[in-house]
Design an enzyme around this catalytic site. Structure first.
Site, PDB file in Angstrom:
ATOM      1  N   GLY A  21     -27.364 -37.257  44.078  1.00  0.00           N
ATOM      2  CA  GLY A  21     -27.821 -36.385  45.163  1.00  0.00           C
ATOM      3  C   GLY A  21     -27.213 -35.005  45.026  1.00  0.00           C
ATOM      4  O   GLY A  21     -26.963 -34.324  46.022  1.00  0.00           O
ATOM      5  N   GLY A  22     -26.981 -34.573  43.777  1.00  0.00           N
ATOM      6  CA  GLY A  22     -26.294 -33.314  43.520  1.00  0.00           C
ATOM      7  C   GLY A  22     -27.083 -32.079  43.856  1.00  0.00           C
ATOM      8  O   GLY A  22     -26.532 -30.973  43.840  1.00  0.00           O
ATOM      9  N   ARG A  23     -28.374 -32.222  44.170  1.00  0.00           N
ATOM     10  CA  ARG A  23     -29.176 -31.051  44.538  1.00  0.00           C
ATOM     11  C   ARG A  23     -29.379 -30.956  46.039  1.00  0.00           C
ATOM     12  O   ARG A  23     -30.074 -30.069  46.512  1.00  0.00           O
ATOM     13  CB  ARG A  23     -30.525 -31.097  43.832  1.00  0.00           C
ATOM     14  CG  ARG A  23     -30.432 -31.022  42.320  1.00  0.00           C
ATOM     15  CD  ARG A  23     -31.757 -30.623  41.710  1.00  0.00           C
ATOM     16  NE  ARG A  23     -32.201 -29.352  42.236  1.00  0.00           N
ATOM     17  CZ  ARG A  23     -33.464 -29.057  42.530  1.00  0.00           C
ATOM     18  NH1 ARG A  23     -34.394 -29.970  42.391  1.00  0.00           N
ATOM     19  NH2 ARG A  23     -33.797 -27.862  42.985  1.00  0.00           N
ATOM     20  N   GLY A  24     -28.766 -31.873  46.796  1.00  0.00           N
ATOM     21  CA  GLY A  24     -28.874 -31.826  48.247  1.00  0.00           C
ATOM     22  C   GLY A  24     -27.933 -30.802  48.846  1.00  0.00           C
ATOM     23  O   GLY A  24     -27.200 -30.087  48.146  1.00  0.00           O
ATOM     24  N   PHE A  25     -27.931 -30.740  50.160  1.00  0.00           N
ATOM     25  CA  PHE A  25     -27.113 -29.770  50.890  1.00  0.00           C
ATOM     26  C   PHE A  25     -25.631 -29.936  50.550  1.00  0.00           C
ATOM     27  O   PHE A  25     -24.953 -28.987  50.132  1.00  0.00           O
ATOM     28  CB  PHE A  25     -27.382 -29.958  52.385  1.00  0.00           C
ATOM     29  CG  PHE A  25     -26.437 -29.221  53.286  1.00  0.00           C
ATOM     30  CD1 PHE A  25     -26.031 -27.929  52.994  1.00  0.00           C
ATOM     31  CD2 PHE A  25     -25.966 -29.811  54.450  1.00  0.00           C
ATOM     32  CE1 PHE A  25     -25.159 -27.246  53.825  1.00  0.00           C
ATOM     33  CE2 PHE A  25     -25.114 -29.143  55.293  1.00  0.00           C
ATOM     34  CZ  PHE A  25     -24.696 -27.863  54.970  1.00  0.00           C
ATOM     35  N   LYS A 204     -28.189 -45.537  57.225  1.00  0.00           N
ATOM     36  CA  LYS A 204     -26.934 -45.092  56.612  1.00  0.00           C
ATOM     37  C   LYS A 204     -25.782 -46.007  57.018  1.00  0.00           C
ATOM     38  O   LYS A 204     -24.847 -46.231  56.230  1.00  0.00           O
ATOM     39  CB  LYS A 204     -26.642 -43.651  57.011  1.00  0.00           C
ATOM     40  CG  LYS A 204     -25.383 -43.079  56.374  1.00  0.00           C
ATOM     41  CD  LYS A 204     -25.361 -41.570  56.406  1.00  0.00           C
ATOM     42  CE  LYS A 204     -26.288 -40.995  55.359  1.00  0.00           C
ATOM     43  NZ  LYS A 204     -26.084 -39.538  55.157  1.00  0.00           N
TER      44      LYS A 204
END
Length: 545
Positions: A21-25, A204
């Site tokens: 998820g390295g391109r998330g916020f 989650k």
């Protein structure tokens, strides 16, 4: 003797980590933090199909240089496919599992497969690749169901999902991971008390339970972080939502008393906490592994003060009109019933309403003591950097450039600071509601009853007399409750009060006579037209009723 360090020696000292998820916020912030610290070879994994180098929104030269030099790399990974996760995690020391980037809240199956099934796949891939450490980014929202305030909540605070919480306290070696996954899924569909106001938070919570239960299985050490109200550059939810509300003219309203406290966390501090957790997983296994930690900026602030700082910094009017929470909740419910588009929201409107009206502060002493965490960016600097990053959303109107948001509004200037202003501007909610309720009763009694004004007044006086007589014959105590007597002074009018009332009546009468005389002499044409307009409107209204 001076020993020179070669490039190969430096390379051997560097550890490899994977940021899912390295391109998330939050993922972007973590990647930037890792590259700034050095000593890491960062594998950026995300479900996006194209490289970070081709993304026009990426302007960080540090990241671009790292991608070109090989210190960072990008790989397309779908967490629903375990084989893809295995490819990117081979040889990695640490896996940071951040938030998913492409979720459609209207598709429950897809959300479940990405969040819950994705967590299971990440765990299985880490176990197969002999990854030592797994740090999962959860949320402080999982302990908040909106039913009560949370003041300085710590790790002993029980989550709304009591069944899962009890499972986490049980002996993990007695439970098979697959069995736990199936049990969580069954409990979800049979509606056992694992209920949250928001779908993503519910899922989650289940994913966090899986991560914690996987600790110390096949040598895998896990840790969960629960940041509260994350904000910062790149935010795609909170700040854009505030701007959209401000553009629609809805950001001027405050839900509730406006004094509820909240904990916010700047995105770089969350990234710093993840690195602290990864560093301490090996050295402090007992106190860190398998545990969850709250992460905040350690600076609680009033929720609406934070909103005011963001909106004011972007040039929008700050919230100043207070509305009761129950009234806003009713309006939201009616709006949803009329439009029937509940799934168009990334977060439930009712859940957002509870976040805005409840106190939510958390105790981060565990993260400070066990992880060595402390914020690297203060709240003041974080708000300033956030405002600067969203300068493209700022209001460029004349009012923004030259207006003073601390000045009183036109309504406040006209009404002043008396009782009428307090009622009309909702400064005193109880008094405003009492006046509104009284006006509704008067309207129903005199206009909707079908009687004449005189008969309605007579019935009202009769009702008052009966009520007073009934109150007078009551005993001093009824079922243990004392009945207060109405003192006779309440019904007396002093001579000075009577004289003052008569003077007011005489003054009003004389003032009216003078105006009638001026109209009869034709001295003031503007007053004549105002009176004619008022009489025309009054006759029209009387005809309607």
């Amino acid at each position: 003797m001076v020993v020179k360090t070669t490039a190969n020696d430096v390379a051997t000292e560097k550890r490899t980590c994977v940021v899912l998820g390295g391109r998330g916020f939050l993922g972007r912030s973590l990647v930037a933090r890792l590259l700034q610290l050095g000593g890491w070879i960062v594998r950026v994994a995300d479900s996006s199909s194209h490289s970070l180098l081709t993304d026009p929104s990426v302007s960080d030269s540090l990241l671009s240089n790292a991608l070109c030099s090989g210190q960072a790399s990008f790989c397309h990974v779908d967490v629903r496919d375990t084989s893809q996760i295995i490819i990117v995690t081979k040889g990695a020391d640490v896996v940071f599992y951040m938030e998913p980037t492409d979720l459609d809240i209207r598709d429950f199956y897809n959300c479940y497969m990405i969040i819950v099934q994705g967590a299971k796949n990440v765990i299985n891939a880490c176990r197969e690749c002999k990854v030592r450490r797994l740090v999962y980014n959860s949320s402080a929202d999982i302990v908040f169901d909106g039913s009560r305030d949370i003041l300085d909540g710590d790790l002993s605070f029980i989550c709304p999902g009591k069944v899962c919480f009890l499972l986490l306290q049980s002996d993990e070696t007695l439970w098979n991971l697959v069995t736990i996954c199936r049990l969580l899924t069954v409990l979800y569909f049979i509606n056992v008390p694992i209920q949250f106001k928001d779908l993503l938070i519910d899922l989650k919570f289940q994913a966090e339970g899986l991560i914690r239960l996987a600790n110390n299985i096949d040598g895998l050490l896990t840790c969960v972080l629960r940041p509260s109200n994350v904000f910062g550059p790149g935010d795609s939810r909170f700040v854009p939502l505030l701007v959209n509300l401000a553009k629609a003219g809805l950001a001027k309203f405050i839900t509730g008393c406006g004094e509820n406290m909240s904990d916010f966390t700047y995105t770089e501090n969350v990234a710093h906490a993840h690195i602290c957790a990864a560093e301490t997983l090996d050295s402090r296994v007992v106190s860190v592994a398998g545990k969850a930690f709250f992460i905040t900026n350690l600076e609680p602030i009033m929720f609406w003060e934070f909103v005011s700082l963001i909106l004011g910094g972007l040039g929008y009017q700050r919230p100043y009109i207070k509305f009761p929470t129950w009234m806003v909740s009713c309006i939201v419910s009616l709006h949803q019933c009329r439009n029937d588009k509940l799934y168009n929201y990334s977060v439930s409107p009712h859940y957002m309403l509870q976040l805005a009206s409840r106190t939510r502060t958390f105790n981060c002493s565990a993260a400070q003591n066990h992880l060595g965490y402390s914020p690297v960016v203060s709240m003041k600097d974080g708000i300033k950097l956030t405002i600067q990053s969203f300068s493209h959303l700022a209001n460029d109107s004349f009012y923004t450039k030259y207006g003073n948001f601390n000045e009183q509004s036109k309504a406040e200037k006209m009404l002043g600071s008396g009782i009428v202003a307090d009622i009309l501007l909702w400064r005193d909610e109880r008094r405003t509601f009492a006046c509104f309720f009284t006006l509704v009763l008067v309207y129903c009694w005199f206009f909707l009853c079908g009687r004449t004004f005189a008969s309605s007044l007579a019935d009202l006086l009769l009702l008052v007399i009966v009520a007073l007589y009934g109150h007078g014959i009551l005993s001093s105590k009824i079922c243990g409750f004392a009945v207060q007597e109405i003192p006779s002074s309440r019904f007396k009018v002093t001579e000075s009060e009577a004289q003052q009332a008569m003077r007011s009546i005489a003054h009003t009468w004389n003032k009216g006579v003078r105006r009638i005389k001026s109209l009869a002499k034709g001295e003031d044409w503007s007053k004549f037209f105002r009176v004619c307009t008022f009489m025309a409107i009054l006759s029209t209204v009387s005809c309607i009723f």
